[in-house]
Write a protein that holds these residues in place. Structure first.
Motif, PDB file in Angstrom:
ATOM      1  N   PHE A 137       0.834  -1.207   0.000  1.00 46.42           N
ATOM      2  CA  PHE A 137       0.000   0.000   0.000  1.00 46.42           C
ATOM      3  C   PHE A 137       0.870   1.260   0.000  1.00 46.42           C
ATOM      4  N   GLY A 138       1.882   1.263   0.852  1.00 43.60           N
ATOM      5  CA  GLY A 138       2.781   2.415   0.899  1.00 43.60           C
ATOM      6  C   GLY A 138       3.540   2.601  -0.408  1.00 43.60           C
ATOM      7  N   ILE A 139       4.029   1.498  -0.983  1.00 40.38           N
ATOM      8  CA  ILE A 139       4.783   1.574  -2.232  1.00 40.38           C
ATOM      9  C   ILE A 139       3.886   2.046  -3.379  1.00 40.38           C
ATOM     10  N   GLY A 140       2.666   1.505  -3.437  1.00 41.65           N
ATOM     11  CA  GLY A 140       1.739   1.930  -4.476  1.00 41.65           C
ATOM     12  C   GLY A 140       1.378   3.394  -4.366  1.00 41.65           C
ATOM     13  N   THR A 141       1.247   3.889  -3.135  1.00 39.30           N
ATOM     14  CA  THR A 141       0.908   5.294  -2.935  1.00 39.30           C
ATOM     15  C   THR A 141       2.028   6.204  -3.412  1.00 39.30           C
ATOM     16  N   THR A 142       3.253   5.907  -3.019  1.00 39.24           N
ATOM     17  CA  THR A 142       4.364   6.792  -3.402  1.00 39.24           C
ATOM     18  C   THR A 142       4.669   6.708  -4.894  1.00 39.24           C
ATOM     19  N   GLU A 143       4.372   5.555  -5.517  1.00 40.66           N
ATOM     20  CA  GLU A 143       4.650   5.424  -6.951  1.00 40.66           C
ATOM     21  C   GLU A 143       3.769   6.354  -7.771  1.00 40.66           C
ATOM     22  N   PHE A 144       2.480   6.440  -7.428  1.00 47.08           N
ATOM     23  CA  PHE A 144       1.532   7.154  -8.271  1.00 47.08           C
ATOM     24  C   PHE A 144       1.176   8.549  -7.784  1.00 47.08           C
ATOM     25  N   VAL A 145       1.499   8.897  -6.537  1.00 46.34           N
ATOM     26  CA  VAL A 145       1.078  10.203  -6.019  1.00 46.34           C
ATOM     27  C   VAL A 145       1.787  11.349  -6.724  1.00 46.34           C
ATOM     28  N   MET A 146       2.989  11.100  -7.238  1.00 45.25           N
ATOM     29  CA  MET A 146       3.724  12.176  -7.891  1.00 45.25           C
ATOM     30  C   MET A 146       2.974  12.726  -9.105  1.00 45.25           C
ATOM     31  N   MET A 147       2.205  11.871  -9.794  1.00 42.10           N
ATOM     32  CA  MET A 147       1.450  12.329 -10.959  1.00 42.10           C
ATOM     33  C   MET A 147       0.476  13.446 -10.572  1.00 42.10           C
ATOM     34  N   GLY A 148      -0.197  13.279  -9.435  1.00 42.19           N
ATOM     35  CA  GLY A 148      -1.159  14.283  -9.004  1.00 42.19           C
ATOM     36  C   GLY A 148      -0.534  15.524  -8.413  1.00 42.19           C
ATOM     37  N   LEU A 149       0.728  15.420  -7.976  1.00 38.32           N
ATOM     38  CA  LEU A 149       1.386  16.555  -7.314  1.00 38.32           C
ATOM     39  C   LEU A 149       2.378  17.278  -8.223  1.00 38.32           C
ATOM     40  N   LEU A 150       2.495  16.841  -9.473  1.00 41.00           N
ATOM     41  CA  LEU A 150       3.478  17.458 -10.369  1.00 41.00           C
ATOM     42  C   LEU A 150       3.341  18.975 -10.465  1.00 41.00           C
ATOM     43  N   PRO A 151       2.123  19.532 -10.636  1.00 35.01           N
ATOM     44  CA  PRO A 151       2.025  20.999 -10.716  1.00 35.01           C
ATOM     45  C   PRO A 151       2.530  21.696  -9.451  1.00 35.01           C
ATOM     46  N   ASP A 152       2.196  21.150  -8.283  1.00 39.82           N
ATOM     47  CA  ASP A 152       2.626  21.762  -7.018  1.00 39.82           C
ATOM     48  C   ASP A 152       4.141  21.701  -6.865  1.00 39.82           C
ATOM     49  N   THR A 194      -3.375  -2.252  -5.256  1.00 38.78           N
ATOM     50  CA  THR A 194      -4.600  -1.812  -5.924  1.00 38.78           C
ATOM     51  C   THR A 194      -5.425  -0.888  -5.027  1.00 38.78           C
ATOM     52  N   VAL A 195      -5.468  -1.176  -3.726  1.00 32.60           N
ATOM     53  CA  VAL A 195      -6.197  -0.288  -2.799  1.00 32.60           C
ATOM     54  C   VAL A 195      -5.532   1.086  -2.729  1.00 32.60           C
ATOM     55  N   ALA A 196      -4.219   1.115  -2.913  1.00 28.16           N
ATOM     56  CA  ALA A 196      -3.525   2.404  -2.932  1.00 28.16           C
ATOM     57  C   ALA A 196      -4.073   3.304  -4.028  1.00 28.16           C
ATOM     58  N   ASN A 197      -4.471   2.726  -5.160  1.00 26.32           N
ATOM     59  CA  ASN A 197      -5.037   3.522  -6.246  1.00 26.32           C
ATOM     60  C   ASN A 197      -6.445   4.011  -5.921  1.00 26.32           C
ATOM     61  N   VAL A 198      -7.157   3.289  -5.044  1.00 27.65           N
ATOM     62  CA  VAL A 198      -8.510   3.690  -4.668  1.00 27.65           C
ATOM     63  C   VAL A 198      -8.487   4.727  -3.559  1.00 27.65           C
ATOM     64  N   ALA A 199      -7.630   4.524  -2.556  1.00 28.54           N
ATOM     65  CA  ALA A 199      -7.646   5.378  -1.370  1.00 28.54           C
ATOM     66  C   ALA A 199      -6.338   6.126  -1.135  1.00 28.54           C
ATOM     67  N   GLY A 200      -5.212   5.412  -1.190  1.00 26.08           N
ATOM     68  CA  GLY A 200      -3.944   6.022  -0.811  1.00 26.08           C
ATOM     69  C   GLY A 200      -3.553   7.205  -1.680  1.00 26.08           C
ATOM     70  N   VAL A 201      -3.616   7.034  -3.000  1.00 26.56           N
ATOM     71  CA  VAL A 201      -3.192   8.097  -3.909  1.00 26.56           C
ATOM     72  C   VAL A 201      -4.112   9.316  -3.825  1.00 26.56           C
ATOM     73  N   PRO A 202      -5.462   9.151  -3.870  1.00 25.16           N
ATOM     74  CA  PRO A 202      -6.316  10.334  -3.737  1.00 25.16           C
ATOM     75  C   PRO A 202      -6.119  11.081  -2.424  1.00 25.16           C
ATOM     76  N   VAL A 203      -5.994  10.342  -1.306  1.00 28.75           N
ATOM     77  CA  VAL A 203      -5.818  11.004  -0.008  1.00 28.75           C
ATOM     78  C   VAL A 203      -4.476  11.723   0.049  1.00 28.75           C
ATOM     79  N   ALA A 204      -3.420  11.051  -0.398  1.00 33.19           N
ATOM     80  CA  ALA A 204      -2.097  11.685  -0.381  1.00 33.19           C
ATOM     81  C   ALA A 204      -2.069  12.915  -1.290  1.00 33.19           C
ATOM     82  N   THR A 205      -2.783  12.843  -2.415  1.00 33.77           N
ATOM     83  CA  THR A 205      -2.841  14.001  -3.315  1.00 33.77           C
ATOM     84  C   THR A 205      -3.552  15.168  -2.648  1.00 33.77           C
ATOM     85  N   LEU A 206      -4.653  14.886  -1.965  1.00 35.12           N
ATOM     86  CA  LEU A 206      -5.380  15.956  -1.256  1.00 35.12           C
ATOM     87  C   LEU A 206      -4.514  16.563  -0.150  1.00 35.12           C
ATOM     88  N   VAL A 207      -3.804  15.710   0.584  1.00 35.07           N
ATOM     89  CA  VAL A 207      -2.907  16.202   1.633  1.00 35.07           C
ATOM     90  C   VAL A 207      -1.843  17.104   1.020  1.00 35.07           C
TER      91      VAL A 207
END
Length: 416
Positions: A13-28, A137-150
Motif C-alpha cells: 500500500f505504501g509503495i503503491g501510494t508513493t509510486e503514483f502520487v507524484m502524478m497528481g502533485l506534479l504541478p505543485d 490496488t487499494v492504494a489507487n482507490v484510497a492512498g493516492v487520492p488522499v495523499a494528493t489531497l494532503v
C-alpha cells in the motif's frame, strides 16, 4: 489466510501510494521548485528507473539473507527515500531521492511474493500473491487520492512524510507478523549463483516477455486515460479523479478474482485475462462515445489487466522454482518497463494523429503480442517434456522433465 499477508499488503500500500502520487502533485512540485511541468515529470522517470535497477540488484545481493530481514531492510530504505523526498531542497536532490525510493520497490514485491507463497498451502499460492498485491490496488482507490489531497492542502512535502509514516507502520507489521526464517533467503538454488542461473532459463524470459507486452497494453491506454475521458467521453476535468478511482476498484476486483482463479488454472487464467484485455481495449473507441460506457470501460480495464498480475508473478516464480527471488523481482522490473514502453507506444499514435483513443487500439495490439508470447511459452513447455498428471478434483499439475543441457534451476516447473 495468515496475518503475515496483511503486513505485506501494508508495505505494498505504501509503495503503491508513493509510486503514483507524484502524478497528481506534479504541478505543485513544479511551482515550488520553480521548474516546468515537463522537467518535473522526470521525477516519475527517476522512480521507475530506480525500480528497474533496484529490483534485480537488491534481490541478488540479498540472496543469502533471511527474507524477513530483507523485507524490513527494504522498507527502511523506502522510508529513508521518502523522507529525503520531503526534505529535498531542490530538483536535483528530489530526483536522487525519488530514485532511491524506487530502488526497494521491485525487490519488496519480488521477495514478498516468495514469502507469501511460502505461508500458505500449494493450492492457495496465487491467492496469497493477490492478497499482497491488494495493497497496491487499494492504494489507487484510497492512498493516492488522499495523499494528493494532503499534498494540495498542506504542501507536497507533507504527502511524502505521510508515505514515510505508512512505511514505518509496514516495518512494525513485518516485524510483528512475519515468522522468522533463520535459513538462507534462497532455496536449493545456491545463493547468488543459483539466483543468477534462473535468468538463463528461456521459460523465465518468455514469462517476463508476457509481462512486458501484457502490462504494456495497459499503460499504452492508461497513460492517456485523462484526455480520452475529457475529449472523447465529454467528462469535466474535475471528474477524472473519481473515474481513476473506478479503475482502482476494477483493479482490486480483478486482482482478487485472478488470484482465486489462478489457483485452479494458472495458464487458463492468464490466457483469459489477456483475451479480456484485447477485447476491452479494442472496444475502447466505441465505449468512449458516451459517459456511462466510458466509466464502464475504465473499470473493466482495471479488472482485465490486474486479473493477470498474480498469474504472471506466480508463473515466473515457478519457472525458476529453485531460485525464485531474483526472477520474481525481475518481473517487477518488467512491469515498470511495460509502464515506460506502453506509454511511449501510446504517445506515438497520438503524435501520428490517429485520434485521442488510438493509444487504446495500440494497447490492444500489445495485448495480442502478450497473448502470442504466452502461447509460445506454453508450446516451449510442452516440447520440453511437460508431463501432466491429476492432482485432486478439477486440477492438473504438470511436472517439467528437463533436458540434459538445461541448468538445475529449470529442473521443475509446475503449471496448472
Amino acid at each position: 489466510m495468515p496475518l503475515a499477508l496483511l503486513a505485506l499488503a501494508v508495505g505494498a500500500f505504501g509503495i503503491g501510494t508513493t509510486e503514483f502520487v507524484m502524478m497528481g502533485l506534479l504541478p505543485d512540485v513544479a511551482v515550488d521548485l520553480r521548474v516546468s511541468i515537463p522537467t518535473a515529470g522526470h521525477l516519475v522517470s527517476a522512480y521507475a528507473l530506480g525500480v528497474v535497477i533496484g529490483a534485480p540488484l537488491l534481490a541478488a545481493v540479498t540472496a543469502r539473507m533471511p527474507r524477513r530481514t530483507v523485507l524490513i531492510a527494504l522498507m527502511a530504505l523506502f522510508v529513508f527515500g521518502n523522507a529525503l523526498s520531503a526534505l529535498a531542497p531542490d530538483e536535483n536532490w528530489l530526483l536522487a531521492a525519488r530514485f532511491l525510493s524506487g530502488l526497494p520497490h521491485g525487490a519488496f514485491f519480488g521477495v514478498g511474493a516468495v514469502v507469501a507463497t511460502s505461508l500458505v498451502a500449494p493450492e492457495r499460492k496465487a491467492r496469497s500473491v493477490s492478497l499482497m498485491f491488494l495493497g497496491l490496488t487499494v492504494a489507487n482507490v484510497a492512498g493516492v487520492p488522499v495523499a494528493t489531497l494532503v499534498g494540495q492542502h498542506l504542501g507536497w512535502r507533507a504527502a511524502f512524510l505521510g508515505v514515510s509514516v505508512i512505511g514505518l507502520a509496514a516495518i512494525g507489521s513485518l516485524a510483528m507478523l512475519l515468522p522468522r526464517d533463520h535459513a538462507s533467503g534462497v532455496s536449493a538454488g545456491g545463493g547468488l549463483r543459483g539466483e543468477l542461473a534462473a535468468l538463463r532459463s528461456l521459460p523465465v524470459w518468455l514469462a517476463l516477455g508476457t509481462t512486458v507486452a501484457g502490462f504494456g497494453a495497459l499503460f499504452a491506454a492508461y497513460s492517456y486515460i485523462a484526455p480520452m475521458l475529457t475529449a472523447a467521453a465529454g467528462y469535466a476535468e474535475a471528474s477524472v479523479t473519481l473515474l481513476l478511482a473506478l479503475f482502482g476498484v476494477g483493479a482490486t476486483v480483478g486482482n482478487l478474482m485472478g488470484g482465486r482463479l489462478a489457483d485452479h488454472s494458472l495458464r487458463g487464467t492468464l490466457f483469459g485475462g489477456l483475451v479480456s484485455l484485447v477485447v476491452v481495449l479494442g472496444l475502447f473507441p466505441l465505449l468512449m462515445e458516451s459517459a456511462w460506457t466510458a466509466a464502464l470501460a475504465v473499470t473493466l480495464l482495471g479488472m482485465a489487466a490486474f486479473a493477470t498480475g498474480s498469474p504472471l508473478q506466480l508463473m515466473v516464480m515457478e519457472k525458476a522454482s529453485t531460485a525464485p527471488s531474483l526472477a520474481s523481482s525481475a518481473n517487477q522490473a518488467a512491469f515498470n518497463l511495460a509502464n515506460a514502453g506502453g506509454a511511449w507506444i501510446g504517445g506515438l499514435t497520438l503524435a501520428a494523429g490517429f485520434g485521442v483513443t488510438s493509444p487504446a487500439v495500440a494497447g490492444a495490439g500489445l495485448a495480442v503480442l502478450g497473448l502470442g508470447v504466452a502461447v509460445v511459452s506454453y508450446v516451449v513447455d510442452v516440447r520440453r517434456g511437460l508431463v501432466v498428471r491429476p492432482s485432486g478434483p478439477g486440477r492438473l499439475v504438470a511436472s517439467y522433465v528437463p533436458r540434459k543441457s538445461e541448468s538445475e534451476s529449470e529442473s521443475e516447473s509446475v503449471v496448472r
